[in-house]
Design a protein around this motif. Structure first.
Motif, PDB file in Angstrom:
ATOM      1  N   GLY A  23       0.772  -1.225   0.000  1.00  0.00           N
ATOM      2  CA  GLY A  23       0.000   0.000   0.000  1.00  0.00           C
ATOM      3  C   GLY A  23       0.805   1.278   0.000  1.00  0.00           C
ATOM      4  N   ARG A  24       2.146   1.208   0.007  1.00  0.00           N
ATOM      5  CA  ARG A  24       2.945   2.416   0.146  1.00  0.00           C
ATOM      6  C   ARG A  24       2.782   3.390  -1.018  1.00  0.00           C
ATOM      7  N   GLU A  38       0.368   3.688  -3.130  1.00  0.00           N
ATOM      8  CA  GLU A  38      -1.006   4.165  -3.186  1.00  0.00           C
ATOM      9  C   GLU A  38      -1.270   5.200  -2.099  1.00  0.00           C
ATOM     10  N   LEU A  39      -0.766   4.966  -0.894  1.00  0.00           N
ATOM     11  CA  LEU A  39      -1.030   5.884   0.217  1.00  0.00           C
ATOM     12  C   LEU A  39      -0.376   7.229  -0.006  1.00  0.00           C
ATOM     13  N   TRP A  95       4.776  10.441   5.099  1.00  0.00           N
ATOM     14  CA  TRP A  95       4.546   9.079   4.611  1.00  0.00           C
ATOM     15  C   TRP A  95       5.837   8.386   4.185  1.00  0.00           C
ATOM     16  N   SER A 111       2.701   3.289   6.025  1.00  0.00           N
ATOM     17  CA  SER A 111       1.417   2.596   6.151  1.00  0.00           C
ATOM     18  C   SER A 111       0.394   3.391   6.947  1.00  0.00           C
ATOM     19  N   GLU A 169     -10.771  -1.681   5.824  1.00  0.00           N
ATOM     20  CA  GLU A 169     -10.327  -0.798   4.745  1.00  0.00           C
ATOM     21  C   GLU A 169     -11.269   0.394   4.566  1.00  0.00           C
ATOM     22  N   SER A 190      -6.836   4.043   3.093  1.00  0.00           N
ATOM     23  CA  SER A 190      -6.315   3.738   4.420  1.00  0.00           C
ATOM     24  C   SER A 190      -6.780   2.374   4.915  1.00  0.00           C
ATOM     25  N   PRO A 232      -2.624   5.661   8.061  1.00  0.00           N
ATOM     26  CA  PRO A 232      -3.881   6.083   7.437  1.00  0.00           C
ATOM     27  C   PRO A 232      -3.820   7.568   7.066  1.00  0.00           C
ATOM     28  N   ILE A 233      -4.581   7.942   6.047  1.00  0.00           N
ATOM     29  CA  ILE A 233      -4.678   9.347   5.642  1.00  0.00           C
ATOM     30  C   ILE A 233      -5.896   9.955   6.326  1.00  0.00           C
TER      31      ILE A 233
END
Length: 221
Positions: free
Chosen positions: A18-19, A21-22, A84, A89, A181, A175, A91-92
């Motif tokens: 997920g890196r 994408e986040l 980030w 990882s 999810e 996130s 959450p936003i």
């Protein structure tokens, strides 16, 4: 062939953690849409549905700010990259209000039925953020005075409705939190400078009417 397969595995592993994408999503929110964001506290890896914050009874595990606090939310791309880069990882979290959208949320099942009813009524909605427990309809920024007048004028407002206004926050996709999810139920239109969102009055009026018309009870969650 081995080299190609190895490259593919590395790409898949990058997607799965997920890196990219986040940090990519956080930069889009902050720099393109001018939504102030900050990293949320991570879920506790040792405990299911537990938060990494000191509160053992946290009701939004992994989906709220802690360190840094909400006032640190920013649209500065350099700060977002630094955050980030160090916490890939995390959450936003969106700081709602001001120039950023606010939100109205309700439990997932009534929300799904309400959205179907709103579609049949011809109600135009903007983005909708979904977690396993609750869905949040993004709306234009509103003041507490405006919200108070709106609710006072109504005979009935479901107690399960929550309002994420000035000084509030909301976890954004993609996130991962202690409750699961965070995703887009209604995604923003691609390529838009900043997504269109409706007025809070229109959304509250339509949601209350939809819940009444469909006979859906919205439990307290």
């Amino acid at each position: 062939m081995r080299e190609i397969l190895g490259r593919r595995r590395r790409l898949l592993s990058k997607r799965s953690d997920g890196r990219p994408e986040l940090i990519g999503a956080a930069l889009t929110y902050a720099t393109e849409w001018q939504w102030p964001v900050l990293p949320g506290v991570a879920a506790d890896p040792e405990g299911r549905n537990r938060c990494g914050c000191p509160d053992p009874e946290c009701t939004v595990p992994g989906a709220h700010p802690f360190d840094p606090g909400l006032l640190a939310a920013t649209t500065d791309g350099r700060m977002v990259r630094w955050w980030w880069g160090n916490r890939p990882s995390a959450p936003i979290v969106l700081a709602t209000g001001g120039k950023a959208p606010c939100a109205v949320s309700l439990p997932a099942l009534p929300a799904a039925r309400a959205l179907d009813a709103l579609d049949s009524m011809g109600m135009r909605l903007g983005p909708v953020v979904a977690s396993p427990a609750r869905w949040a309809i993004l709306v234009k920024p509103y003041s507490m005075e405006q919200l108070g007048e709106l609710l006072y004028a109504k005979d009935f407002v479901p107690g399960s409705l929550r309002f994420h206004g000035e000084g509030g926050y909301l976890a954004l996709p993609p996130s991962e939190t202690g409750r699961g999810e965070i995703r887009w139920e209604r995604a923003p239109l691609p390529g838009s400078a900043s997504p269109w969102v409706p007025d809070v009055e229109a959304v509250v009026d339509a949601v209350v009417e939809a819940l009444t018309r469909t006979g859906v009870s919205a439990p307290e969650l």
